[in-house]
Design an enzyme around this catalytic site. Sequence first.
Site, mmCIF file in Angstrom:
data_model
loop_
_atom_site.group_PDB
_atom_site.id
_atom_site.type_symbol
_atom_site.label_atom_id
_atom_site.label_comp_id
_atom_site.label_asym_id
_atom_site.label_seq_id
_atom_site.Cartn_x
_atom_site.Cartn_y
_atom_site.Cartn_z
ATOM 1 N N ASP A 145 0.873 -1.171 0.000
ATOM 2 C CA ASP A 145 0.000 0.000 0.000
ATOM 3 C C ASP A 145 0.915 1.228 0.000
ATOM 4 O O ASP A 145 1.476 1.572 1.044
ATOM 5 C CB ASP A 145 -0.894 -0.029 1.246
ATOM 6 C CG ASP A 145 -1.668 1.253 1.462
ATOM 7 O OD1 ASP A 145 -1.864 2.003 0.491
ATOM 8 O OD2 ASP A 145 -2.062 1.513 2.613
ATOM 9 N N GLU B 114 -0.831 10.777 0.760
ATOM 10 C CA GLU B 114 -2.116 10.087 0.860
ATOM 11 C C GLU B 114 -2.357 9.527 2.251
ATOM 12 O O GLU B 114 -3.491 9.583 2.764
ATOM 13 C CB GLU B 114 -2.182 8.959 -0.172
ATOM 14 C CG GLU B 114 -3.578 8.371 -0.366
ATOM 15 C CD GLU B 114 -3.945 7.278 0.633
ATOM 16 O OE1 GLU B 114 -5.133 6.913 0.716
ATOM 17 O OE2 GLU B 114 -3.041 6.782 1.338
#
Length: 348
Positions: A187, A221
């Site tokens: 991720d 993010e």
Amino acid sequence: MSYPNADKTIELIKELVEIPSPSGNTDEVISFVEGVLRDLQVGTKRNRKGGLIATIPGKDSDQHRMLTAHVDTLGAIVKEVKASGRLKLDLIGGFKYNSIEGEYCQIETTAGEKYSGTILMHQTSVHVYKNAGKAERNQDNMEIRIDEKVHSADEVRALGIEVGDFVSFNPRAEVLANGYIKSRHLDDKASVGILLQLIKQVKEESVELPYTTHFLISNNEEIGYGGNSNITPETVEYLAVDMGAMGDGQSTDEYTVSICVKDASGPYHYGLRKHLVQLARENEVNYKLDIYPYYGSDASAAIRAGHDIVHGLVGPGIDSSHAFERTHRSSIEETTKLLYHYLQSELV
């Protein structure tokens, strides 16, 4: 029909996860991606937040697409230099202390010096601490043991280590012969690798995209605002490429591409979701629809920022997200296939 080589994509993902890049300290990995795109003769620019935007002109320059994936990762920052010569941490991103217990790490000083360490409970030794197994895994109890001969705060500071220095976690990346890839920071570096390989294929095969397409490699993010800016007024569709979350009640797995229906921000655009499903069915792409209950993406951040766009979210399925992550070659391949067809499809 040929798709980007999965072996090459996985090699690139492994390179990416091994570059330390906790949110707030991402220049090295952005420079790496910049170099890959430069070699492909793709025009790029950095935004003021340090993210990277690559653009491929399309047949229609009046309407644009944007795809995003993020290279910033979970990490930590030095909160306190303790009198014992150990370091107290503050976390960067949404994860729990238990997921980093026993992990090897790297401390980077403001001057650029790098030191090895291990993240441990203060009460680790069972021969000394009766409550070693019961003590809470939290900021007060967990610390970094630096791999240097230091026994005081002054000795630590003599190394150049200070409050505010970034801490990155050893990814421990492994690519197994049976197709599994396990590593921290899949991720979202798995998605970044996928996008870079797609860009490579588009350039090398001179594929004409129907619309001018931007690829945002975002770098904030994990702290909520990586992809909420630098979206051109012409952008109609904005697709975040990020991990699919697995667990009880989830349909996402490690072998298909996950198409997100809804996350903590609310439903994603229904028309775009149906378009993605139609593309998957028409092109024999294995997919799963899913809801991620405690999740937000660069696409949802862009919507919250007020951009008038159609937004969606897809990505490879990742097990044990924000901890000991794993996916499979199949999920990389299926995600790549869906995105390959999406890039050449009509707007919804």
